[in-house]
Enzyme design. Structure first.
Site, mmCIF file in Angstrom:
data_model
loop_
_atom_site.group_PDB
_atom_site.id
_atom_site.type_symbol
_atom_site.label_atom_id
_atom_site.label_comp_id
_atom_site.label_asym_id
_atom_site.label_seq_id
_atom_site.Cartn_x
_atom_site.Cartn_y
_atom_site.Cartn_z
ATOM 1 N N ASP A 193 4.303 23.563 18.958
ATOM 2 C CA ASP A 193 3.177 22.423 18.506
ATOM 3 C C ASP A 193 2.767 21.518 19.738
ATOM 4 O OD1 ASP A 193 2.638 20.906 15.358
ATOM 5 O OD2 ASP A 193 2.160 19.770 17.296
ATOM 6 N N HIS A 212 0.270 27.008 7.800
ATOM 7 C CA HIS A 212 1.244 26.993 9.190
ATOM 8 C C HIS A 212 2.588 26.453 8.697
ATOM 9 C CE1 HIS A 212 -1.093 23.383 8.987
ATOM 10 N NE2 HIS A 212 -0.147 22.528 9.411
HETATM 11 P P1 5GP Z 1 -0.173 19.639 9.482
HETATM 12 O O1 5GP Z 1 -0.204 18.144 9.698
HETATM 13 O O2 5GP Z 1 -1.504 20.128 9.083
HETATM 14 O O3 5GP Z 1 0.855 19.877 8.519
HETATM 15 O O4 5GP Z 1 0.156 20.404 11.034
HETATM 16 C C1 5GP Z 1 -0.747 20.317 12.031
HETATM 17 C C2 5GP Z 1 0.104 20.328 13.437
HETATM 18 O O5 5GP Z 1 -0.832 21.028 14.222
HETATM 19 C C3 5GP Z 1 0.239 19.138 13.875
HETATM 20 O O6 5GP Z 1 1.845 19.181 13.990
HETATM 21 C C4 5GP Z 1 -0.459 18.903 15.162
HETATM 22 O O7 5GP Z 1 0.226 18.520 16.228
HETATM 23 C C5 5GP Z 1 -0.600 20.674 15.392
HETATM 24 N N1 5GP Z 1 -1.855 20.942 16.168
HETATM 25 C C6 5GP Z 1 -3.028 20.430 15.945
HETATM 26 N N2 5GP Z 1 -3.891 20.991 16.816
HETATM 27 C C7 5GP Z 1 -3.332 21.813 17.832
HETATM 28 C C8 5GP Z 1 -3.499 22.501 18.699
HETATM 29 O O8 5GP Z 1 -4.648 22.807 19.091
HETATM 30 N N3 5GP Z 1 -2.518 23.375 19.335
HETATM 31 C C9 5GP Z 1 -1.448 23.056 19.060
HETATM 32 N N4 5GP Z 1 -0.321 23.887 19.624
HETATM 33 N N5 5GP Z 1 -0.898 22.617 18.044
HETATM 34 C C10 5GP Z 1 -1.867 21.807 17.233
#
Ligand code: 5GP
Ligand code: ZN
Length: 112
Positions: free
Chosen positions: A30, A98
Site C-alpha cells: 500500500d 482489494h
Molecule cells: P480503501 O480505502 O478503498 O479500502 O483502500 C484503498 C487503498 O489503496 C488505500 O489504503 C490507499 O493507500 C491505497 N492506494 C491508493 N492508490 C494507490 C496507488 O496508486 N498505489 C498503491 N500502492 N496503493 C494505493
C-alpha cells in the site's frame, strides 16, 4: 478495459512494489501504509467490489486470492488482520476489489 488505479497497477502501467503475482491475482505494498506491513491483494481483472456478482462464481480467482493470502501471511507469526472496506461508512476509496493485509503491530479491536 478499465483505467481504474488498480487496473493500471495490474497491467504494470503505473509502478507498485509487487510482492506476489499469479495468473489471476496481484499483491503489492500500500502506498500509504497504516501498519508496518500493509499489503493490498487484488484480482488482476476489474472486479468492482466484494459485492460484485462475478465473485461467487469465480472459483479459480477466489482460490488464488486465499492461496496468496496464506503465502503472504505465513510469516506473520504474531498475527495479522484482513480488511475489505465496502462503501462510504467503511471508507472504501478505490472501486476495484482489494483485501488489506495488515501486520507488524498490535491492531486494536474493535477497529473503530
Ligand atoms: P480503501 O480505502 O478503498 O479500502 O483502500 C484503498 C487503498 O489503496 C488505500 O489504503 C490507499 O493507500 C491505497 N492506494 C491508493 N492508490 C494507490 C496507488 O496508486 N498505489 C498503491 N500502492 N496503493 C494505493
Ligand atoms: Zn480496476
Amino acid at each position: 478495459m478499465s483505467d481504474c488505479i488498480f487496473c493500471l497497477i495490474a497491467r504494470k502501467e503505473i509502478p507498485a512494489q509487487i510482492l506476489l503475482e499469479t495468473e489471476e491475482v496481484l499483491a503489492f505494498k500500500d502506498i500509504n501504509p497504516v501498519a508496518p506491513r500493509h499489503i493490498l491483494l487484488i484480482p488482476k481483472k476489474h472486479i468492482s467490489s466484494v459485492m460484485d456478482p462475478q465473485l461467487p462464481t469465480s472459483p479459480q480467482l477466489t482460490a488464488e486470492l486465499f492461496s496468496a493470502l496464506q503465502q503472504l501471511m505465513a510469516d506473520a507469526k504474531d498475527g495479522f488482520r484482513v480488511v475489505i472496506n465496502r462503501g462510504e461508512h467503511a471508507g472504501e476509496s478505490v472501486p476495484h476489489l482489494h483485501l488489506h493485509l495488515l501486520s507488524g503491530r498490535e491492531l486494536a479491536w474493535p477497529p473503530g
